[in-house]
Design an enzyme around this catalytic site. Structure first.
Site, PDB file in Angstrom:
ATOM      1  N   ASP A 335      15.808  10.955  82.301  1.00 55.69           N
ATOM      2  CA  ASP A 335      16.081   9.853  81.395  1.00 55.69           C
ATOM      3  C   ASP A 335      17.529   9.415  81.601  1.00 55.69           C
ATOM      4  O   ASP A 335      18.330  10.152  82.191  1.00 55.69           O
ATOM      5  CB  ASP A 335      15.861  10.323  79.953  1.00 55.69           C
ATOM      6  CG  ASP A 335      16.263   9.271  78.940  1.00 55.69           C
ATOM      7  OD1 ASP A 335      15.813   8.120  79.075  1.00 55.69           O
ATOM      8  OD2 ASP A 335      17.044   9.610  78.030  1.00 55.69           O
ATOM      9  N   ASP A 522      16.387  13.583  76.495  1.00 54.90           N
ATOM     10  CA  ASP A 522      17.219  13.991  75.362  1.00 54.90           C
ATOM     11  C   ASP A 522      16.394  14.607  74.235  1.00 54.90           C
ATOM     12  O   ASP A 522      16.945  15.003  73.218  1.00 54.90           O
ATOM     13  CB  ASP A 522      18.062  12.824  74.844  1.00 54.90           C
ATOM     14  CG  ASP A 522      17.210  11.683  74.297  1.00 54.90           C
ATOM     15  OD1 ASP A 522      17.769  10.643  73.927  1.00 54.90           O
ATOM     16  OD2 ASP A 522      15.957  11.824  74.247  1.00 54.90           O
ATOM     17  N   ASP A 526      12.222  10.832  74.220  1.00 51.36           N
ATOM     18  CA  ASP A 526      11.506  11.237  75.433  1.00 51.36           C
ATOM     19  C   ASP A 526      10.446  12.298  75.162  1.00 51.36           C
ATOM     20  O   ASP A 526       9.920  12.895  76.101  1.00 51.36           O
ATOM     21  CB  ASP A 526      12.504  11.784  76.467  1.00 51.36           C
ATOM     22  CG  ASP A 526      13.490  10.732  76.910  1.00 51.36           C
ATOM     23  OD1 ASP A 526      13.056   9.637  77.272  1.00 51.36           O
ATOM     24  OD2 ASP A 526      14.699  11.005  76.874  1.00 51.36           O
TER      25      ASP A 526
END
Length: 630
Positions: A335, A522, A526
């Protein structure tokens, strides 16, 4: 020997809280057994009356063998055959044919192996005790202006707590009054104290500095960050690794087969005319060398040692299953916000209009944003202060959600807003993938600020390490727009980018990347991708709820480089498991063939069997060393 898998892994406590090898009861019993054996051996070889050294050898049997014998009988009562019981039966069998010295030697080496195993287990158990000790037993609760000291477990959400200088925080909470600095190294690993003021979050177990804090409790003590970390590492070994499950499944059948084979090794030569003592000695030797102690101990010590070592570095791995999955990873997806980047905006560039001074522009914008709670406003104020600029006070402050702020600063009307229309300056800022913010002074555009998220200092190094480990190109998955994603990817050294993804699109992308994909996120937005991945690792930060619940592993200290080190550690653990299985199988095969084909002396069989058990145990514990984390 009882497998280490029965004992849960923990992250290491402070060094002062670790138990020494000499303090463990298993060590004391092993020491007593060794002492009795040495005294008996001296009396035996010195020509003392037989009853003296027999008595000493029996003391050796009793002190070193009572605990595994009891454990073996309990297992037998539950209709399982424990290898501990096989060792005790073999030692008694040796004594029954006059080989009491050899049987005593078996007990001594067996007890010593058990002491080493107990020490390894104690090292992991001390970890949770060390974590629990971080949280204070009592806290000062404030009600109706009165203070009362109560057990920390009685605190409830919305209680107010007073934390004086030098005290540990009793519960997770939000500062409502006071200020100071708090040492959060036990949670985040950051060595420098974090400044705290009203509105900031603090965590149970952290250490208050020189200022007094009044907190509002935001989580029950049982749901604090420390409590959840303790619960997670307590469960780390409950889900056994597939390799361990397979070994345990085979162990029962194998142990039963050893009993049948031992009877055959005794009975067949006896029927062929071999004297009973020789046949029984060969059978007892066979039972010892064929027992799968080393095989049972081959798997979990490396895995649990790796989990403990990772925990010491601020990486919490939920189970041995996760560690085996990490070793299989061949693709990585990351991410952007909060993973590759710090998740906090900063002013990356200041573009004043012609005739405007850059520092003056930034100072005026900071003055207008001083009372703002928006992250972009805080970034503008922080940028001015980082330059050492005085931030002037503002009057007539007004915030318009979704647009910006306006205030009177030094007699001028200053507006800091999102762009209302495209200009050359705005286009130049946005072309770099940054967020443009327009500053107007008395109705005229005075300049444009470019804000962006900051790449983590170790991001490029971490990406390169993950690429080298997996042999494939890491992929950036983000919901951000293409230009911002490309800019961050270029800074981090990523070549493949998928931008503008919603959570469901991230899940689809993870599945497209392959069945052994590691996702780094995180842990908040996500969560679906972390759950869908072969292995999900979250940047834990302060330990958000979804981070601890969804991810398979959590990097508490937010060090992105730890991801590659974790995968590397998992692969070394798998390699050690394979080494151990080869060592154990080789020892068993060689000793069994030697006993069946030739004449294997019982002491040598004992030394070979127990030596291999100690060897694989110590080999697995190598991953506890600091050098294993690299």
């Amino acid at each position: 020997m009882t497998a280490l898998a029965e004992h849960p892994s923990r992250t290491p406590p402070p060094a002062a809280g670790r138990r020494r090898l000499s303090t463990l009861p298993e060590t004391r019993w092993a020491g007593a057994s060794l002492l009795a054996f040495l005294l008996g051996l001296a009396a035996d070889l010195g020509g003392a009356p037989s009853w003296t050294w027999w008595a000493l050898y029996l003391v050796c049997y009793a002190s070193g063998g009572w605990e595994p014998a009891l454990a073996g009988l309990r297992a037998l009562r539950e209709k399982t055959l424990d290898v501990d019981l096989l060792m005790i039966v073999a030692a008694i069998g040796a004594a029954s044919i006059g080989q009491v010295r050899d049987g005593a030697l078996l007990i001594v080496i067996f007890a010593t192996s058990g002491a080493l195993e107990a020490y390894a287990t104690a090292r992991t158990e001390d970890s949770v005790r060390g974590l629990l000790d971080l949280a204070p037993e009592t806290a000062v609760r404030v009600r109706a202006g009165a203070e009362e000291r109560v057990p920390a477990t009685e605190l409830r959400v919305d209680d107010e707590v007073l934390v004086r200088p030098g005290e540990r925080v009793g519960a997770d909470g939000e500062v409502v009054a006071g200020g100071g600095e708090v040492d959060e190294s036990t949670i985040t690993g950051e060595p420098l104290p974090a400044p705290k003021s009203p509105g900031d979050e603090v965590f149970a177990g952290t250490l208050n500095g020189s200022g007094s804090l009044r907190l509002r409790v935001t989580r029950d003590p049982g749901d604090s960050v420390i409590a959840r970390i303790v619960a997670m590492v307590t469960e780390a070994s409950e889900a056994k690794a597939p390799t361990q499950l397979f070994i345990e499944k085979v162990e029962q059948r194998y142990s039963a087969g050893i009993v049948v084979a031992t009877l055959a090794v005794f009975g067949i030569p006896l029927l062929c005319g071999e004297p009973a003592p020789e046949a029984l000695l060969r059978a007892m030797t066979f039972m010892i060398v064929a027992s799968p102690c080393a095989v049972v101990l081959a798997t979990m010590p490396p895995l649990l040692s790796a989990i403990a070592n990772a925990g010491r570095r601020g990486v919490l791995v939920k189970s041995a299953v996760v560690l085996e999955r990490l070793a299989d990873v061949d693709r990585v997806a990351l991410d952007k916000t909060g993973t590759l980047t710090e998740g906090v905006p900063r002013v990356a560039e200041v573009r004043p209009a012609p005739g405007q001074d850059e520092d003056e522009l930034l100072a005026l914008a900071a003055g207008a944003e001083l009372l703002s709670e928006h992250p972009l406003g805080r970034a503008v104020v922080a940028a001015a202060r980082d330059r050492g600029l005085p931030v002037p006070p503002a009057a007539e402050f007004r915030a318009e959600p979704g647009r910006g702020v306006a205030a009177t600063v030094e007699g001028r009307r200053v507006e800091v807003t999102r762009p209302a229309e495209p200009t050359d300056a705005v286009g130049a800022v946005e072309a770099t993938g940054r967020t443009a913010v327009v500053v107007r002074v008395d109705g005229e555009q005075a300049g444009v600020l470019g804000l962006s998220d900051r790449l983590r200092p170790d991001a490029a190094q971490a990406v390169a390490a993950l690429r080298e480990l997996t042999g494939t190109e890491p992929v950036l998955l983000t919901g951000d727009h293409e230009r911002a994603a490309r800019r961050i990817a270029a800074e981090a050294g990523l070549r493949e980018v998928r931008a503008g993804l919603l959570p469901e699109h991230k899940v689809a992308a993870v599945r497209e990347l392959g069945p052994r994909t590691l996702v780094l996120g995180d842990g908040v937005n996500d969560a679906p991708a972390l759950a869908a991945a072969h292995t999900g690792v979250a940047m834990g930060g302060a330990g958000a709820d979804l981070t601890l619940e969804t991810a398979d592993a959590v990097i508490v200290r937010d060090e992105l480089a730890a991801a590659a080190k974790l995968v590397s550690l998992a692969r070394r653990a798998r390699a050690l498991v394979r080494q151990n299985l080869i060592i154990a199988s080789t020892f068993i095969a060689v000793l069994v063939v030697w006993d069946l084909v030739g004449e294997l002396p019982l002491p040598l069989g004992v030394a070979g069997h127990e030596g291999s058990t100690v060897l694989v145990g110590l080999n697995g514990l190598r991953l506890l060393r600091p050098s294993a984390w690299r």
